[in-house]
Design an enzyme around this catalytic site. Sequence first.
Site: not given
Length: 254
Positions: A12-14, A98, A100, A170, A176, A216, A237-238
């Site tokens: 997930n590159w956001k 998600h 967010e 999640e 993150g 993470s 993610g990251g």
Amino acid sequence: MNKERKLIIAGNWKMNKTVAEALHLVRGLKIELAAVKEVDIVVCPPFTALSEVSKAVMDSILRLGAQNMSEHNFGAFTGEIAAGMLKEFSVRYVILGHSERRQLYKETSELVAQKTRAAHAASLKPIVCVGETLQEREAGQMERVLDAQVRHSLDGLTAPQMEDTIIAYEPVWAIGTGKNATTTQAQEAHAFIRGLIATLFDATVARHVRIQYGGSVKPANARELMSQPDVDGALVGGASLDARNFCDIIKNSI
Ligand code: PEP
């Protein structure tokens, strides 16, 4: 690693990567991951990069995902993107609900269910995210929160649609933050979700549905997390923004 269900690992590159940066990343992944057969690999760039990334992954094992979509098919919904528009770029997966989006844009599980049904109607595979906050976990409410999110976010799906839905567990406190759930915490939550799917649908559906862990995930913890019986992949993610890290997560998971 011998798993009952095929692993699915999605990046997930956001809101990161220009088109040029996205192409650079995806070209690296294509070369490094060309021989991987054991894992379904999905990249989810921002909408603006879907067109170019779609062309770049066409002849590869990488599959394309989007990070969100509208519950509507067309019309006066300024700023929204419909499932049919994603299909134009050979998108196969879509991340829905998600944390967010739930927290920053107030998306409810009821809205997530509408989007999930719209995704299936367009033959997109939804990746439906659920997870508790730290406050909820510490108050002993994890199961209650997951129960409500799963029940309401998947409302109205048929059994075949449910089997074709990916759930991403999640925990919000792990996203993150660099603080991943322990393998025991992840397995407990995944087993709880699978049990709930058996209750809401049936045992066969529950056995087939894939549940990803997200929060993470890194090359160093991927193997241990994926070794859990009910962990069927990862939503990353990251670490998915860097080709080396994402490839190592995938290779360490096999
Ligand atoms: C995510 O946002 O879906 C996620 C899992 O992020 P990270 O891997 O950076 O914790």
